[in-house]
Design a protein around this motif. Sequence first.
Motif, PDB file in Angstrom:
ATOM      1  N   GLU A  89     -10.689  -4.117  -0.573  1.00 38.78           N
ATOM      2  CA  GLU A  89      -9.611  -4.697  -1.386  1.00 38.78           C
ATOM      3  C   GLU A  89     -10.179  -5.342  -2.650  1.00 38.78           C
ATOM      4  O   GLU A  89      -9.660  -5.152  -3.753  1.00 38.78           O
TER       5      GLU A  89
ATOM      6  N   GLU B  63      -4.029  -5.873  -4.796  1.00 42.01           N
ATOM      7  CA  GLU B  63      -5.288  -5.688  -4.059  1.00 42.01           C
ATOM      8  C   GLU B  63      -6.036  -7.015  -3.941  1.00 42.01           C
ATOM      9  O   GLU B  63      -6.617  -7.326  -2.901  1.00 42.01           O
TER      10      GLU B  63
ATOM     11  N   GLU C 207       0.832  -1.217   0.000  1.00 44.56           N
ATOM     12  CA  GLU C 207       0.000   0.000   0.000  1.00 44.56           C
ATOM     13  C   GLU C 207       0.861   1.260   0.000  1.00 44.56           C
ATOM     14  O   GLU C 207       0.477   2.274  -0.569  1.00 44.56           O
TER      15      GLU C 207
ATOM     16  N   HIS D 172      -4.470  -8.975  -1.207  1.00 47.12           N
ATOM     17  CA  HIS D 172      -4.831  -8.439   0.119  1.00 47.12           C
ATOM     18  C   HIS D 172      -6.221  -8.951   0.517  1.00 47.12           C
ATOM     19  O   HIS D 172      -6.448  -9.338   1.662  1.00 47.12           O
TER      20      HIS D 172
END
Length: 358
Positions: free
Chosen positions: A174, A210, A129, A213
């Motif tokens: 996410e 993403e 991030e 995650h």
Amino acid sequence: MTTVQMIATPDEAARKAKESTLLSPRFYTTDFKAMDAIDVSPIRAEWDAMMAEYEGDNNHDHFQRNELFAKEVSEVFSQVSPELRKEFLEFLITSVTSEFSGCILYNEIQKNISNPDIKALMRFMARDESRHAGFINQSLKDFGLGLDLGGLKRTKAYTYFKPKYIFYATYLSEKIGYARYITIFRQLEANPDKRFHPIFRWFERWCNDEFRHGESFALIMRTQPHLLRGGNVLWIRFFLLAVYATMYVRDHTRPMLHEAMGLDSTEYDYKVFRITSEISKQVFPVSLDIDHPAFRAGMERLFRIQCGIDRAKARGGLIGKIQQAGWAVAGAATFARLYLLPVNKHALPVQVRVAPAW
Ligand SMILES: [Fe+2]
Ligand SMILES: [Fe+2]
């Protein structure tokens, strides 16, 4: 002719990033003790495979700009209309704020726990991030609007969320982030003439971060099955609706951005909802019936209500305040009606992980 209220200084950009409205990205904090107590042994094999992917770090060299980047900004982006420029800059500011929000949360958890599995995961996600936020911020700096991320960290308000709310909300953001980035990437891959800024070229490999995650939170939730059944399903429904509604309203306040990419905001949003709903079956036993006419009408109404709120705010004074309150009641009632619509139910798959196949 209407004048465009352009974000023109770093202070204005910082103010925008610091905004605490229903629609703006927030910073979160949580219960670190509970995070420390997570036990991933029930899903150890899938966990270890995922951690090996983080370790491999296939995006370590991705978030760097090349000479072409500056060239494209000066040749292509310089041609866009002031309206599009404004929407794009706002898009960059909300994106950098939400990327950085993840960075701070994961980093704070990492610093405050000793559980080796969760600590390692949080460190990897904070790494990703921070790259994402830094990369977007570089594009803001091109316009002299770079955000002081350290200052934002110190001064923006934090919202406390219990771990389970963090899991539902962060998992969804996410996955929806993945769906948004990949949908834009695919659209511009098919229509390169509509790529008005080079940052979109980066979205494909970016969205895989993403996606991963999201996978991490899916695995964490599957270690605590009670989070995915009984009364908690009502919370899942709440977060699904809150995340979808926020996205719908926010996107519809930026019509030019999608139009410039050759996308219609409504079609784009439903595509993103469809992908997110499909993915979230890995962990949520319900999904929203996004094709229900009352769902679509309710979303549209939420957007109209937001326009009313914005008009009332612009009007100001006592009448403006009263109008705002009226719209807020209408908004809550519309949200409640949407919440009560029937949902689709699913059995959870034995294998949790899914592949980013969109
Ligand atoms: Fe990110
Ligand atoms: Fe992320």
